[in-house]
Motif scaffolding. Sequence first.
Motif, short mmCIF file in Angstrom:
data_model
loop_
_atom_site.label_atom_id
_atom_site.label_comp_id
_atom_site.label_asym_id
_atom_site.label_seq_id
_atom_site.Cartn_x
_atom_site.Cartn_y
_atom_site.Cartn_z
N LYS A 35 0.80 -1.21 0.00
CA LYS A 35 0.00 0.00 0.00
C LYS A 35 0.84 1.27 0.00
O LYS A 35 0.32 2.34 -0.19
N ARG A 36 2.14 1.14 0.24
CA ARG A 36 3.00 2.32 0.25
C ARG A 36 3.21 2.83 -1.17
O ARG A 36 3.27 2.07 -2.12
N ARG A 37 3.34 4.14 -1.25
CA ARG A 37 3.60 4.73 -2.56
C ARG A 37 5.05 4.57 -2.92
O ARG A 37 5.93 4.58 -2.06
N ARG A 38 5.28 4.48 -4.20
CA ARG A 38 6.66 4.42 -4.66
C ARG A 38 7.25 5.82 -4.63
O ARG A 38 6.61 6.78 -5.01
N GLY A 39 8.44 5.93 -4.22
CA GLY A 39 9.10 7.23 -4.17
C GLY A 39 10.00 7.42 -5.38
O GLY A 39 10.59 6.48 -5.89
N GLY A 40 10.09 8.65 -5.88
CA GLY A 40 11.00 8.94 -6.98
C GLY A 40 10.36 8.85 -8.35
O GLY A 40 10.78 9.55 -9.26
N ASP A 41 9.38 7.97 -8.55
CA ASP A 41 8.78 7.80 -9.88
C ASP A 41 7.79 8.92 -10.19
O ASP A 41 7.66 9.35 -11.32
N ASP A 42 7.14 9.38 -9.16
CA ASP A 42 6.01 10.29 -9.33
C ASP A 42 6.47 11.74 -9.15
O ASP A 42 6.48 12.26 -8.06
N ASP A 43 6.83 12.41 -10.26
CA ASP A 43 7.35 13.77 -10.17
C ASP A 43 6.28 14.79 -9.83
O ASP A 43 6.56 15.83 -9.27
N GLU A 44 5.03 14.53 -10.18
CA GLU A 44 3.99 15.52 -9.93
C GLU A 44 3.54 15.57 -8.48
O GLU A 44 2.87 16.49 -8.07
N ASN A 45 3.89 14.59 -7.68
CA ASN A 45 3.52 14.58 -6.27
C ASN A 45 4.64 15.05 -5.35
O ASN A 45 4.54 14.93 -4.15
N PHE A 48 6.86 21.29 -3.41
CA PHE A 48 7.73 22.40 -3.78
C PHE A 48 8.32 22.25 -5.17
O PHE A 48 9.30 22.90 -5.49
N ALA A 49 7.74 21.39 -6.00
CA ALA A 49 8.22 21.25 -7.38
C ALA A 49 7.67 22.42 -8.21
O ALA A 49 6.66 23.03 -7.86
N PRO A 50 8.31 22.75 -9.32
CA PRO A 50 7.80 23.84 -10.16
C PRO A 50 6.39 23.52 -10.67
O PRO A 50 6.10 22.38 -11.05
N GLY A 51 5.52 24.51 -10.69
CA GLY A 51 4.16 24.33 -11.17
C GLY A 51 3.19 23.82 -10.13
O GLY A 51 2.04 23.53 -10.45
N ARG A 52 3.62 23.67 -8.89
CA ARG A 52 2.74 23.15 -7.85
C ARG A 52 2.08 24.26 -7.03
O ARG A 52 1.27 23.99 -6.16
N ASP A 53 2.45 25.51 -7.29
CA ASP A 53 1.85 26.60 -6.53
C ASP A 53 0.40 26.78 -6.95
O ASP A 53 0.04 26.60 -8.12
#
Length: 168
Positions: A35-45, A48-53
């Motif tokens: 049930k844990r999410r994979r880390g690193g694959d999902d750039d939109e989640n 503080f990434a660009p475009g997340r404001d």
Amino acid sequence: MSAASDAAASDIPETVATYLRLRGLTPSSRSWRKKRRRGGDDDENVPFAPGRDPLGLGAAIAELTRSAGWDSVLAKEEVVLKWADLAGADVAQHSEPVSLERGLLTVRCDSTAWAKNLTYMRAVILTEIGKRYPDAGVENLRFIGPDVPSWKWGPRAVPGRGPRDTYG
């Protein structure tokens, strides 16, 4: 509990293990990892990434209209709605836009005199429209006078040529 289940349960955080026990499920590291999410694959989640404001309401609506392709339709509507600002308040009292098709804006005037005077102002009005609303696609203006009464239509109209020499 067996030694294998103790080892598996030790990998699970205590809060998750307690939740699973209360639900009547056996805590195991395999179900927790599934049930844990994979880390690193999902750039939109990524925070503080660009475009997340968050966007303001105006910017969100502008993005929606741009992505849906409504810019030209809305610009055409703005030309019709803002006719008084484009042509001037005095001119707008005696004229109104009737249609906008294939780059031709047709404007109906109160009299033929107003239609003729507005043909002299065509370049100024067309420049103003192009400057304020370039997405509208207005390429030319046509000024027409008022509708003249037609005697061919109405409740008592007779098909055909009808009688001639009626007026002397």
